[in-house]
Design a protein around this motif. Structure first.
Motif, PDB file in Angstrom:
ATOM      1  N   SER A 188       0.817  -1.216   0.000  1.00 37.23           N
ATOM      2  CA  SER A 188       0.000   0.000   0.000  1.00 37.23           C
ATOM      3  C   SER A 188       0.851   1.267   0.000  1.00 37.23           C
ATOM      4  CB  SER A 188      -0.944   0.009   1.208  1.00 37.23           C
ATOM      5  OG  SER A 188      -0.220  -0.029   2.421  1.00 37.23           O
ATOM      6  N   LYS A 189       2.018   1.227   0.638  1.00 38.22           N
ATOM      7  CA  LYS A 189       2.885   2.409   0.663  1.00 38.22           C
ATOM      8  C   LYS A 189       3.392   2.734  -0.745  1.00 38.22           C
ATOM      9  CE  LYS A 189       6.959   4.369   2.931  1.00 38.22           C
ATOM     10  NZ  LYS A 189       8.037   4.144   3.929  1.00 38.22           N
ATOM     11  N   THR A 190       3.839   1.702  -1.460  1.00 41.20           N
ATOM     12  CA  THR A 190       4.303   1.892  -2.840  1.00 41.20           C
ATOM     13  C   THR A 190       3.162   2.341  -3.736  1.00 41.20           C
ATOM     14  OG1 THR A 190       5.981   0.175  -2.534  1.00 41.20           O
ATOM     15  CG2 THR A 190       5.462   0.807  -4.794  1.00 41.20           C
ATOM     16  N   LEU A 191       1.962   1.781  -3.508  1.00 39.56           N
ATOM     17  CA  LEU A 191       0.786   2.193  -4.261  1.00 39.56           C
ATOM     18  C   LEU A 191       0.518   3.679  -4.069  1.00 39.56           C
ATOM     19  CD1 LEU A 191      -1.816   1.672  -5.909  1.00 39.56           C
ATOM     20  CD2 LEU A 191      -2.918   1.019  -3.751  1.00 39.56           C
ATOM     21  N   GLY A 192       0.629   4.150  -2.823  1.00 42.38           N
ATOM     22  CA  GLY A 192       0.406   5.558  -2.532  1.00 42.38           C
ATOM     23  C   GLY A 192       1.403   6.452  -3.251  1.00 42.38           C
ATOM     24  N   ILE A 193       2.672   6.031  -3.255  1.00 42.25           N
ATOM     25  CA  ILE A 193       3.707   6.805  -3.946  1.00 42.25           C
ATOM     26  C   ILE A 193       3.443   6.831  -5.445  1.00 42.25           C
ATOM     27  CG2 ILE A 193       6.173   6.882  -4.515  1.00 42.25           C
ATOM     28  CD1 ILE A 193       6.709   5.661  -1.748  1.00 42.25           C
ATOM     29  N   CYS A 194       3.063   5.674  -5.986  1.00 41.38           N
ATOM     30  CA  CYS A 194       2.775   5.565  -7.420  1.00 41.38           C
ATOM     31  C   CYS A 194       1.611   6.465  -7.817  1.00 41.38           C
ATOM     32  CB  CYS A 194       2.475   4.110  -7.775  1.00 41.38           C
ATOM     33  SG  CYS A 194       2.045   3.847  -9.512  1.00 41.38           S
ATOM     34  N   GLU A 195       0.516   6.422  -7.063  1.00 42.70           N
ATOM     35  CA  GLU A 195      -0.646   7.235  -7.381  1.00 42.70           C
ATOM     36  C   GLU A 195      -0.334   8.725  -7.263  1.00 42.70           C
ATOM     37  OE1 GLU A 195      -4.257   6.266  -5.445  1.00 42.70           O
ATOM     38  OE2 GLU A 195      -4.347   4.232  -6.236  1.00 42.70           O
ATOM     39  N   THR A 196       0.462   9.078  -6.262  1.00 45.32           N
ATOM     40  CA  THR A 196       0.837  10.481  -6.095  1.00 45.32           C
ATOM     41  C   THR A 196       1.668  10.975  -7.269  1.00 45.32           C
ATOM     42  OG1 THR A 196       0.769  10.401  -3.671  1.00 45.32           O
ATOM     43  CG2 THR A 196       2.148  12.095  -4.666  1.00 45.32           C
ATOM     44  N   PHE A 197       2.642  10.173  -7.684  1.00 45.75           N
ATOM     45  CA  PHE A 197       3.486  10.572  -8.815  1.00 45.75           C
ATOM     46  C   PHE A 197       2.657  10.703 -10.089  1.00 45.75           C
ATOM     47  CE2 PHE A 197       6.081   9.617 -12.539  1.00 45.75           C
ATOM     48  CZ  PHE A 197       7.121  10.526 -12.388  1.00 45.75           C
ATOM     49  N   CYS A 198       1.802   9.732 -10.345  1.00 46.73           N
ATOM     50  CA  CYS A 198       0.962   9.781 -11.547  1.00 46.73           C
ATOM     51  C   CYS A 198       0.096  11.036 -11.555  1.00 46.73           C
ATOM     52  CB  CYS A 198       0.072   8.543 -11.621  1.00 46.73           C
ATOM     53  SG  CYS A 198       0.958   6.988 -11.941  1.00 46.73           S
ATOM     54  N   ALA A 199      -0.517  11.324 -10.415  1.00 41.80           N
ATOM     55  CA  ALA A 199      -1.426  12.463 -10.333  1.00 41.80           C
ATOM     56  C   ALA A 199      -0.704  13.801 -10.378  1.00 41.80           C
ATOM     57  CB  ALA A 199      -2.267  12.360  -9.070  1.00 41.80           C
ATOM     58  N   MET A 200       0.613  13.808 -10.214  1.00 41.13           N
ATOM     59  CA  MET A 200       1.367  15.050 -10.360  1.00 41.13           C
ATOM     60  C   MET A 200       1.191  15.635 -11.752  1.00 41.13           C
ATOM     61  SD  MET A 200       2.945  16.081  -7.641  1.00 41.13           S
ATOM     62  CE  MET A 200       4.234  17.141  -8.314  1.00 41.13           C
ATOM     63  N   GLY A 201       0.922  14.761 -12.721  1.00 38.31           N
ATOM     64  CA  GLY A 201       0.660  15.246 -14.072  1.00 38.31           C
ATOM     65  C   GLY A 201      -0.554  16.155 -14.097  1.00 38.31           C
ATOM     66  N   MET A 202      -1.574  15.809 -13.323  1.00 40.08           N
ATOM     67  CA  MET A 202      -2.771  16.629 -13.242  1.00 40.08           C
ATOM     68  C   MET A 202      -2.463  17.993 -12.633  1.00 40.08           C
ATOM     69  SD  MET A 202      -6.377  15.795 -11.280  1.00 40.08           S
ATOM     70  CE  MET A 202      -6.706  14.355 -12.284  1.00 40.08           C
ATOM     71  N   LEU A 203      -1.603  18.007 -11.633  1.00 44.37           N
ATOM     72  CA  LEU A 203      -1.221  19.261 -10.990  1.00 44.37           C
ATOM     73  C   LEU A 203      -0.463  20.165 -11.955  1.00 44.37           C
ATOM     74  CD1 LEU A 203      -1.033  21.012  -8.441  1.00 44.37           C
ATOM     75  CD2 LEU A 203       1.066  19.784  -7.854  1.00 44.37           C
ATOM     76  N   VAL A 204       0.470  19.578 -12.695  1.00 40.44           N
ATOM     77  CA  VAL A 204       1.285  20.355 -13.637  1.00 40.44           C
ATOM     78  C   VAL A 204       0.402  21.050 -14.673  1.00 40.44           C
ATOM     79  CG1 VAL A 204       3.010  20.199 -15.475  1.00 40.44           C
ATOM     80  CG2 VAL A 204       3.363  18.955 -13.333  1.00 40.44           C
ATOM     81  N   SER A 205      -0.471  20.295 -15.320  1.00 32.07           N
ATOM     82  CA  SER A 205      -1.312  20.885 -16.367  1.00 32.07           C
ATOM     83  C   SER A 205      -2.372  21.815 -15.784  1.00 32.07           C
ATOM     84  CB  SER A 205      -1.978  19.784 -17.202  1.00 32.07           C
ATOM     85  OG  SER A 205      -2.671  18.870 -16.388  1.00 32.07           O
ATOM     86  N   SER A 206      -2.869  21.524 -14.581  1.00 31.87           N
ATOM     87  CA  SER A 206      -3.869  22.398 -13.959  1.00 31.87           C
ATOM     88  C   SER A 206      -3.260  23.757 -13.627  1.00 31.87           C
ATOM     89  CB  SER A 206      -4.422  21.750 -12.685  1.00 31.87           C
ATOM     90  OG  SER A 206      -5.138  20.579 -12.971  1.00 31.87           O
ATOM     91  N   ILE A 207      -2.035  23.760 -13.126  1.00 32.54           N
ATOM     92  CA  ILE A 207      -1.345  25.023 -12.841  1.00 32.54           C
ATOM     93  C   ILE A 207      -1.133  25.808 -14.124  1.00 32.54           C
ATOM     94  CG2 ILE A 207       0.837  26.040 -12.084  1.00 32.54           C
ATOM     95  CD1 ILE A 207       1.042  23.820 -10.009  1.00 32.54           C
ATOM     96  N   PHE A 208      -0.735  25.112 -15.178  1.00 29.63           N
ATOM     97  CA  PHE A 208      -0.499  25.775 -16.467  1.00 29.63           C
ATOM     98  C   PHE A 208      -1.788  26.404 -16.995  1.00 29.63           C
ATOM     99  CE2 PHE A 208      -0.327  25.776 -21.112  1.00 29.63           C
ATOM    100  CZ  PHE A 208       0.857  26.479 -21.322  1.00 29.63           C
TER     101      PHE A 208
END
Length: 405
Positions: A244-264
């Motif tokens: 579950s810890k690795t899953l959390g890290i994976c989901e967070t990294f993937c969702a960083m893409g959403m943050l990048v484009s949302s900020i832009f």
């Protein structure tokens, strides 16, 4: 961007983190006890279904009554379902049916939040700031996938689901206080004296006149049908070969893409080629789903997931912009409700069947539930990419953009 919107946005930002924590925590909790993708999908379905069933009446209420009060009631009363789950967990391991009841109760009240929230944005934001506001809304939404999974993974490695539920309940209190403050600073608008049924008919008449919006809603339902596979099956796929810890890290990294484009998008608004951007972003999402489910390489999964989430805010912003600029603010509550029901029908079907399909694929090919989920995501991605290409042929949708030029 004005102060009222910033305060309202901040409250929903915190609420999204809390909801993301609970979604992640309950997903892990259910899968560890059932080892079934179908059980996880059932919980996801029940967390989503009430918003579809109640979407239309919630939209009508948003146009008839105080939108801020509806948001306060929706957010505040959602905590009741979480309290029930917390009590069940504290009395021993919560059973699947108990979790389903709690999730359903919480979702019923949350259903009244979305149409009111979306319509309120049009009340307090000027038209030239619509896409920027949408970008910021996407940032708040992305916190559910960026901050929440990483934080939930850390919490579960030290404590258990009870801490997550308590945290989420506390976020509701803060959100209600924020909405209450914003409500006091806004003059109450004069509501129509028409009956609820008459207003509902008006909503359908608007969709009849704006055929492009109806077509877009139906198209979105088709996209949601296949996008739901990655939303539900990503967790059992990854949990089958990691923790579950690795899953959390994976989901967070993937969702960083959403943050990048949302900020832009929040900084540089989308001013033209809206339909073209929508088609390209959804096509890319489909291709990334294929890559996401291909292997058990966590690095490959994270990379494709990052690009998938990078494209989502572009699609969400365009959909939001086309409806917001083609419907008057006073009618947006009921139109959002109707469009929401139509577009989310695909998600209901997806949530109802994707877990069963993943379990069936895993057993049929003797590859386990993890690979069964992965192969199901790949197939859904291929179909979604093909559907995305069809958007360029929809003249009625393109006409929505021409209205604003």
């Amino acid at each position: 961007m004005n102060k009222k919107f910033i305060l309202l946005w901040a409250g929903e930002f915190v609420s999204a983190i809390g909801s993301g924590l609970t979604s992640f925590g309950l997903g892990v909790y259910v899968f560890e006890r059932t080892k079934s993708a179908g059980a996880m999908a059932l919980v996801t379905l029940l967390a989503f279904l009430p918003s579809v069933i109640l979407g239309i009446p919630a939209g009508v209420l948003a146009d008839r009554y105080d939108r801020h009060l509806l948001m306060m009631l929706g957010d505040g009363c959602s905590a009741i379902g979480l309290f029930y789950i917390l009590i069940c967990v504290c009395n021993g391991n919560a059973k699947l049916w108990q979790i389903c009841i709690g999730v359903t109760i919480s979702s019923i009240f949350s259903a009244f939040l979305d149409p009111a929230y979306r319509a309120t944005i049009s009340d307090i934001v000027s038209p030239e700031d619509y896409t920027k506001a949408s970008g910021m809304v996407n940032i708040a939404g992305s916190s559910r996938y960026i901050i929440a999974p990483f934080l939930a993974g850390l919490i579960l490695s030290v404590w258990d689901i009870r801490v997550i539920l308590i945290f989420d309940i506390c976020t509701f209190v803060l959100t209600v206080i924020t909405i209450c403050y914003v409500r006091k600073s806004i003059e109450k608008s004069t509501k129509s004296e028409a009956s609820a049924l008459e207003q509902l008919k008006e909503g359908f008449m608007i969709l009849k006149e704006k055929k492009g919006i109806t077509v877009l809603a139906i198209y979105t339902a088709a996209i949601s049908l296949f996008m739901g596979f990655i939303q539900v099956l990503s967790e059992p796929m990854i949990l089958s070969y990691t923790n579950s810890k690795t899953l959390g890290i994976c989901e967070t990294f993937c969702a960083m893409g959403m943050l990048v484009s949302s900020i832009f998008i929040g900084i540089k608004a989308i001013k033209k080629n809206h339909v073209k951007i929508l088609g390209i972003s959804l096509f890319t999402c489909g291709i990334m789903m294929v890559f996401f489910g291909l292997t058990e390489s966590i690095a490959f999964t994270m990379a494709s997931g990052f690009v998938f989430f990078l494209m989502l805010p572009y699609a969400n912003t365009v959909l939001d912009y086309l409806l917001r600029t083609n419907v008057e603010s006073k009618s947006q509550g009921r139109v959002w409700g109707i469009v929401g029901v139509i577009s989310q029908l695909g998600s209901i079907i997806s949530y109802a069947c994707c877990g069963v399909i993943a379990d069936l694929v895993g057993k049929t090919f003797d590859v386990g539930v993890g690979r069964g989920a992965g192969y199901s995501i790949v197939a859904a991605g291929v179909i979604m990419a093909l559907i995305a290409l069809c958007l360029f042929l929809m003249k009625s949708v393109k006409a929505l953009e021409h209205v604003n030029q």
